[in-house]
Design a protein around this motif. Structure first.
Motif, short mmCIF file in Angstrom:
data_model
loop_
_atom_site.label_atom_id
_atom_site.label_comp_id
_atom_site.label_asym_id
_atom_site.label_seq_id
_atom_site.Cartn_x
_atom_site.Cartn_y
_atom_site.Cartn_z
N PRO A 1 0.81 -1.23 0.00
CA PRO A 1 0.00 0.00 0.00
C PRO A 1 0.83 1.27 0.00
O PRO A 1 0.43 2.28 -0.60
N TRP A 2 1.98 1.26 0.64
CA TRP A 2 2.84 2.44 0.65
C TRP A 2 3.34 2.76 -0.76
O TRP A 2 3.37 3.93 -1.17
N MET A 3 3.74 1.74 -1.49
CA MET A 3 4.26 1.96 -2.84
C MET A 3 3.17 2.45 -3.78
O MET A 3 3.41 3.32 -4.63
N LEU A 4 1.97 1.89 -3.63
CA LEU A 4 0.85 2.31 -4.47
C LEU A 4 0.47 3.76 -4.20
O LEU A 4 0.18 4.53 -5.14
N ALA A 5 0.48 4.15 -2.93
CA ALA A 5 -0.01 5.48 -2.57
C ALA A 5 0.93 6.60 -3.00
O ALA A 5 0.48 7.69 -3.38
N CYS A 6 2.25 6.36 -2.93
CA CYS A 6 3.18 7.48 -3.17
C CYS A 6 3.53 7.68 -4.64
O CYS A 6 4.03 8.74 -5.02
N THR A 7 3.26 6.69 -5.50
CA THR A 7 3.70 6.78 -6.90
C THR A 7 3.11 7.97 -7.65
O THR A 7 3.85 8.70 -8.34
N PRO A 8 1.77 8.24 -7.59
CA PRO A 8 1.24 9.39 -8.36
C PRO A 8 1.88 10.72 -7.94
O PRO A 8 2.18 11.57 -8.79
N PHE A 9 2.10 10.90 -6.65
CA PHE A 9 2.71 12.15 -6.18
C PHE A 9 4.18 12.24 -6.60
O PHE A 9 4.69 13.33 -6.86
N THR A 10 4.84 11.09 -6.68
CA THR A 10 6.23 11.07 -7.14
C THR A 10 6.34 11.55 -8.58
O THR A 10 7.24 12.32 -8.93
N VAL A 11 5.40 11.10 -9.42
CA VAL A 11 5.40 11.50 -10.83
C VAL A 11 5.24 13.02 -10.96
O VAL A 11 5.96 13.68 -11.73
N LEU A 48 9.77 6.89 0.34
CA LEU A 48 8.57 6.18 0.76
C LEU A 48 8.28 4.99 -0.14
O LEU A 48 7.58 4.05 0.26
N PHE A 49 8.80 5.02 -1.35
CA PHE A 49 8.69 3.86 -2.24
C PHE A 49 9.84 2.88 -2.02
O PHE A 49 9.64 1.67 -1.92
N GLN A 50 11.05 3.40 -1.92
CA GLN A 50 12.24 2.54 -1.91
C GLN A 50 12.35 1.72 -0.64
O GLN A 50 12.79 0.56 -0.69
N VAL A 51 12.00 2.28 0.50
CA VAL A 51 12.13 1.54 1.76
C VAL A 51 11.26 0.29 1.77
O VAL A 51 11.76 -0.82 2.01
N PRO A 52 9.95 0.39 1.52
CA PRO A 52 9.16 -0.85 1.49
C PRO A 52 9.53 -1.76 0.32
O PRO A 52 9.47 -2.99 0.46
N TYR A 53 9.93 -1.17 -0.81
CA TYR A 53 10.29 -2.02 -1.95
C TYR A 53 11.54 -2.84 -1.66
O TYR A 53 11.58 -4.04 -1.95
N SER A 54 12.56 -2.24 -1.10
CA SER A 54 13.78 -2.99 -0.79
C SER A 54 13.55 -3.99 0.33
O SER A 54 14.08 -5.10 0.30
N ALA A 55 12.73 -3.63 1.33
CA ALA A 55 12.42 -4.57 2.40
C ALA A 55 11.56 -5.73 1.91
O ALA A 55 11.54 -6.80 2.55
N LEU A 56 10.87 -5.54 0.80
CA LEU A 56 10.02 -6.59 0.25
C LEU A 56 10.80 -7.86 -0.09
O LEU A 56 10.25 -8.95 -0.13
N THR A 57 12.12 -7.71 -0.32
CA THR A 57 12.97 -8.86 -0.60
C THR A 57 12.84 -9.93 0.48
O THR A 57 12.82 -11.13 0.19
N MET A 58 12.73 -9.51 1.74
CA MET A 58 12.65 -10.44 2.86
C MET A 58 11.32 -11.16 2.91
O MET A 58 11.18 -12.17 3.62
N PHE A 59 10.30 -10.67 2.20
CA PHE A 59 8.96 -11.25 2.26
C PHE A 59 8.56 -11.92 0.94
O PHE A 59 7.38 -12.20 0.72
N LEU A 60 9.53 -12.16 0.09
CA LEU A 60 9.27 -12.92 -1.12
C LEU A 60 9.49 -14.41 -0.88
O LEU A 60 8.76 -15.25 -1.41
N SER A 61 10.52 -14.74 -0.10
CA SER A 61 10.87 -16.13 0.16
C SER A 61 11.78 -16.20 1.38
O SER A 61 12.45 -15.22 1.72
#
Length: 509
Positions: free
Chosen positions: A96-106, A139-152
């Motif tokens: 949800p964090w990545m989805l929410a911040c993308t339009p404002f980033t653009v 706000l995008f990069q922190v959850p995206y990089s941490a997502l590595t730990m929750f893939l496998s």
């Protein structure tokens, strides 16, 4: 015997559960590419845009670059704090964090390259939108990089996903630099600069500046930068859609339902005392600062110090193509020889960069670009491949807590951004001190010397010190395998405990 027969078919099923499909890895990798596309364009061209297009003094440009990087760095622990407290939703805890911040980033990215109609307030304009862009990308990069730990939970699968991610991010860096370079190259081409008298002649300061007229809001230079910003903004939207549709976030497999998230301040204190993390962060913040200095000053160096004005966009593409195609090589290398051994590749750029500074030759410039790409690929892949090992090591020492992953990733990005911001600020301030004149075809000998130092000497020192610190990094391939086995035992014991608790609840009912 019956128990053994029952266990045999379960092992492959468990392994299959934590195995990632190639499609999933590609979608995960594509999700992070837009940040690299935009970051590459800014790294290579924002400084020269502020100096030669927006007509901002080097001192003010240094303020924009430093404060912008610092704002992004400060946002990292703040983002980590709030993300660590996020609750699980239908689409995960991080998505949800990545989805929410993308339009404002653009939106913030587009206005970062917009030439406003006023002149006196331009510094505030670019500072505002650059700071906003840095904060939103965090706000995008922190959850995206941490997502590595929750893939496998499988380390090989995470390393493989990281290799896919790094390959795509380097390709994103290539796309960003190539798009930006090809679209805006004409903004830095001036006919009165095509035939230069010998550098550093006495009439150096009588050149005609080639920046756009402030009253001409639709000048060619301004238009091409806005077109490039619009194209890269579209890449952001495409990337987030692919990430959302192609990646499934999994909850922490090692944590019990009764485990509570580690308080952010306590977790931050624990990470700062964790030896492997401190050494890894100290090493790569120096190395990443060296790479940032190379990127931000490379176009200026080619334009003013090496007489390669008409080749800089092709040299940038050479660097990034070399980095992109070498990521699979480095992935195989670190699997066979170990991650610490692969760090030696980062040092390859040092002798070639020094040669380019001392012997500015076109053929040598392309050779330097190729070798620098190999080194940059290693510097990008290694920290993100080693950081999950550090997180696993911390998990083993702190088994009854969860939510520490975002603390590790946010604080790591904080330190690297802060160090890069300081380096960029100092480099731009150095150009101001030595007398850089925006829009001039030829700069003074002091400016040229400063650019040579920023491209050759400073990165060499930073890389050597960073690699020296990395020698004391304690996690080896043997200890990494031992940690993997211990965490597997922990996961199985947690599953057994949860099953036992469920059974007790059923019998009590």
């Amino acid at each position: 015997m019956a128990g053994a027969a029952k266990d045999t078919p379960e092992r492959p099923a468990e392994e299959e559960e934590y195995r990632l499909s190639i499609c999933g890895k590609i979608c995960y990798a594509i999700g992070g590419a837009p940040n690299q596309v935009a970051g590459s364009a800014a790294a290579f061209f924002l400084q020269i845009y502020l100096l030669d297009i927006a007509h901002i003094t080097p001192f003010h440009a240094s303020l924009v670059l430093f404060i912008g990087k610092a704002s992004g760095a400060v946002t990292d622990p703040v983002a980590g704090f709030f993300i660590s407290k996020s609750r699980w939703t239908k689409v995960g805890r991080l998505m949800p964090w990545m989805l929410a911040c993308t339009p404002f980033t653009v939106v913030s990215y587009f206005f970062m390259w917009y030439l406003p109609p006023f002149v006196s307030g331009r510094v505030a304009w670019y500072l505002t939108f650059y700071c906003l862009f840095q904060a939103l990308t965090t706000l995008f990069q922190v959850p995206y990089s941490a997502l590595t730990m929750f893939l496998s939970t499988d380390q090989k699968e995470r390393d493989s996903a990281t290799a896919y991610r790094m390959t795509m991010e380097v390709l994103g860096t290539l796309i960003g630099a190539a798009l930006q370079g090809q679209i805006v190259a004409s903004a830095h081409f001036s006919h009165h600069c095509t035939v230069n008298p010998p550098v550093n002649t006495t009439d150096t300061w009588h050149d005609t500046p080639s920046f756009p007229d402030p009253s001409d809001l639709l000048s060619h230079q301004a238009k091409v930068y806005m077109i490039a910003a619009g194209v890269i903004g579209g890449v952001y939207l495409l990337g987030i859609v692919i990430l959302f549709l192609g990646v499934k976030e999994k909850d922490d497999p090692y944590a019990l339902n009764s485990d509570r998230a580690i308080p952010f301040c306590k977790g931050l204190g624990l990470t700062m005392k964790h030896g492997p993390y401190v050494k890894l962060t100290a090493s790569f913040l120096l190395i990443s600062t060296a790479v940032q200095l190379e990127q931000s000053n490379f176009v200026l160096f080619c334009t003013h110090a090496a007489d390669l004005r008409n080749h800089f966009q092709y040299l940038v593409v050479t660097i990034l193509v070399s980095a992109a195609v070498s990521i699979p090589f480095w992935q195989k290398f670190l699997q066979r020889f170990g991650k610490k051994c692969a760090a030696c590749g980062i040092s390859w750029m040092i002798p070639f960069a020094v040669m380019l500074v001392t012997i500015p030759n076109l053929i040598l410039a392309y050779l330097v670009a190729f070798v620098s790409g190999l080194s940059i690929a290693a510097s990008l892949l290694l920290p993100w491949s080693m950081l999950p090992d550090v997180v696993d090591n911390f998990r083993l020492q702190n088994p009854h807590g969860k939510g520490h992953e975002t603390i590790f990733y946010s604080s790591y990005v904080f330190f690297t951004k802060m160090s890069a911001g300081i380096g960029l600020g100092i480099s731009a301030a150095g150009l101001e001190f030595t007398g850089y004149k925006p829009g001039m075809c030829r700069q003074s000998s002091d400016v040229i010397l400063t650019l040579k130092i920023l491209i050759g000497v400073v990165p060499a020192i930073l890389i050597l010190v960073g690699l020296l610190i990395l020698l004391f990094y304690p996690i080896t391939e043997e200890s990494r395998k031992e940690t993997k086995l211990a965490l597997e035992v922990l996961r199985r014991s947690h599953q057994s405990t949860e099953n036992l608790d469920d059974h007790k609840e059923d019998t009590s009912v």
